[in-house]
Scaffold this active site. Sequence first.
Site, mmCIF file in Angstrom:
data_model
loop_
_atom_site.group_PDB
_atom_site.id
_atom_site.type_symbol
_atom_site.label_atom_id
_atom_site.label_comp_id
_atom_site.label_asym_id
_atom_site.label_seq_id
_atom_site.Cartn_x
_atom_site.Cartn_y
_atom_site.Cartn_z
ATOM 1 N N GLU A 145 -3.448 -4.998 -10.997
ATOM 2 C CA GLU A 145 -2.339 -5.910 -10.675
ATOM 3 C C GLU A 145 -2.175 -6.984 -11.749
ATOM 4 O OE1 GLU A 145 -3.131 -7.195 -6.611
ATOM 5 O OE2 GLU A 145 -2.236 -5.374 -5.809
ATOM 6 N N GLU B 130 -2.660 1.827 -4.406
ATOM 7 C CA GLU B 130 -3.003 1.003 -3.238
ATOM 8 C C GLU B 130 -1.838 0.985 -2.276
ATOM 9 O OE1 GLU B 130 -4.606 -2.965 -3.725
ATOM 10 O OE2 GLU B 130 -5.590 -2.380 -5.600
HETATM 11 C C1 BG6 Z 1 -4.507 -5.982 -3.730
HETATM 12 C C2 BG6 Z 1 -5.816 -5.991 -4.492
HETATM 13 O O1 BG6 Z 1 -3.827 -7.144 -4.022
HETATM 14 O O2 BG6 Z 1 -4.543 -5.976 -2.337
HETATM 15 C C3 BG6 Z 1 -7.034 -5.621 -3.682
HETATM 16 O O3 BG6 Z 1 -5.734 -5.188 -5.637
HETATM 17 C C4 BG6 Z 1 -6.904 -6.222 -2.303
HETATM 18 O O4 BG6 Z 1 -8.176 -6.045 -4.382
HETATM 19 C C5 BG6 Z 1 -5.690 -5.591 -1.632
HETATM 20 O O5 BG6 Z 1 -8.035 -6.103 -1.516
HETATM 21 C C6 BG6 Z 1 -5.505 -5.990 -0.185
HETATM 22 O O6 BG6 Z 1 -5.465 -7.361 -0.072
HETATM 23 P P1 BG6 Z 1 -6.427 -8.186 0.879
HETATM 24 O O7 BG6 Z 1 -6.177 -9.606 0.531
HETATM 25 O O8 BG6 Z 1 -6.006 -7.849 2.252
HETATM 26 O O9 BG6 Z 1 -7.794 -7.762 0.574
#
Ligand code: BG6
Length: 474
Positions: free
Chosen positions: A177, A371
């Site tokens: 990101e 993701e």
């Molecule tokens: C993304 C990141 O922003 O979202 C991850 O690359 C992160 O590292 C994921 O865990 C989910 O976000 P969160 O804050 O719910 O863990």
Amino acid sequence: MTGKFPEGFLWGGAVAANQIEGGFGFGGKGISTADVATAGAVDKKREYTDGIVEGIYYPSHEAIDFYHRYKEDIKLLSEMGFKCFRTSIAWSRIFPKGDEAVPNEEGLQFYDAVFDECLKYNIEPVVTISHYEMPYHLVTQYGAWRNRKLIAFYINFCKVIFERYQNKVKYWMTFNEINVIAYQSFIAAGIKLETGERKEEVIYQAAHHQFIASAKAVALGHEINPDFKIGCMLLYPLTYPMTCNPEDVLLANEAMNKNYYFSDVQVRGAYPNFMKKYFERNNINITMEAGDAEILKQGTVDYVGFSYYMSLVASSDKEKGGDAAGGNMVRGGANPYLETSEWGWQIDSVGLRIALNNLYDRYQIPLFIVENGLGAIDKVEEDGSIQDDYRIEYLRHHIMEMKKAVIIDGVELMGYTPWGCIDLISAGTGEMKKRYGFVYVDKDNAGNGSLKRYKKKSFHWYQKVIASNGEDLE
Ligand code: BG6
């Protein structure tokens, strides 16, 4: 909608070293920026302490103890039929301080073991080189990515891991990101902004250093192994105009451009005009060296990896715009048509199809959804089962839209790795109770629990999805 994904589609899941490994103080690991992050909550920001302070609970120090349990965990992923597993390499395991000339052999051996374990089950490792962490020493000694010296340290790290794992890892991403540096500069680039500093100038200078580091890494990786596929990784905060008022449309475009700027540089190998003009108008001066333009041109990525969780809206009406909605890194306006997760993230599966089309139209190179997922509270029933139908529902709808993008719209998509395939520490809040996984890990927000793993209902569902190559989503 019926239909399968293309042959060889990379079904899998994603995690990051600092959110699963733990193993703090093991194997010669140095302190990383993630190791100084405290626990937070949906309404309590995580803090980044000055070094490790005694008596404070740091969630990354044990995380889910993947460091000692990776065999059991990878076996569970293999049972689901994973074709790939996205994880990252903790830079501070390989170079504990970041500026050493010689790597830490014990750290290298750990990832040898992890990748061998994946390959044993025909799971392709997909590796993020830097996922929200770096050796803490690089912050205190050099000011992290503010400093151009970081490029050389990062490239040294890349050289070591590319050479070492060249026959085990084919898929890489340079920075997780990368655009998050504009929103959360410490997590993404180790930068704490001082009062009175010219915030944007510092951030965009640091981003320039990361662009050069990324481009050099791509060129180096291809030299070491021409079969490497090296991608960028963008957080994709799809932003709609609140209405068809042209002012709203323009605002939404501008909001997206601030993110596209990062992928434009990495995919096209040059700064886009809209950003050069933005710098000019705002008197933002980025120091570049002779040869930088050529480096960017020579180091363009092979694919666009991106994360997609939600969408936002932009409005010229101050009351409707603003930051009423958002996720862990970016905020924007609320959309009256969408529901939100327990953490307030706007759920928008159709938006994923839009995101895929937008990115493919813009770049015409393969995409990889690295993701996506729903952070939710899970309950373990008395019989040990976890009935996470809400998660299945979220993923089913997103996969359906992904399918439309591939089959109807013709988007070239390499794979899909839902986030946190095994429960892990939340990056945004440091919580454990915000779970994304197909595998439940017994641990709570305060760090208590047996760390025992349980298969959730979604485990069996995803197993079927993979086995049918996306045909069976029921
Ligand atoms: C993304 C990141 O922003 O979202 C991850 O690359 C992160 O590292 C994921 O865990 C989910 O976000 P969160 O804050 O719910 O863990």
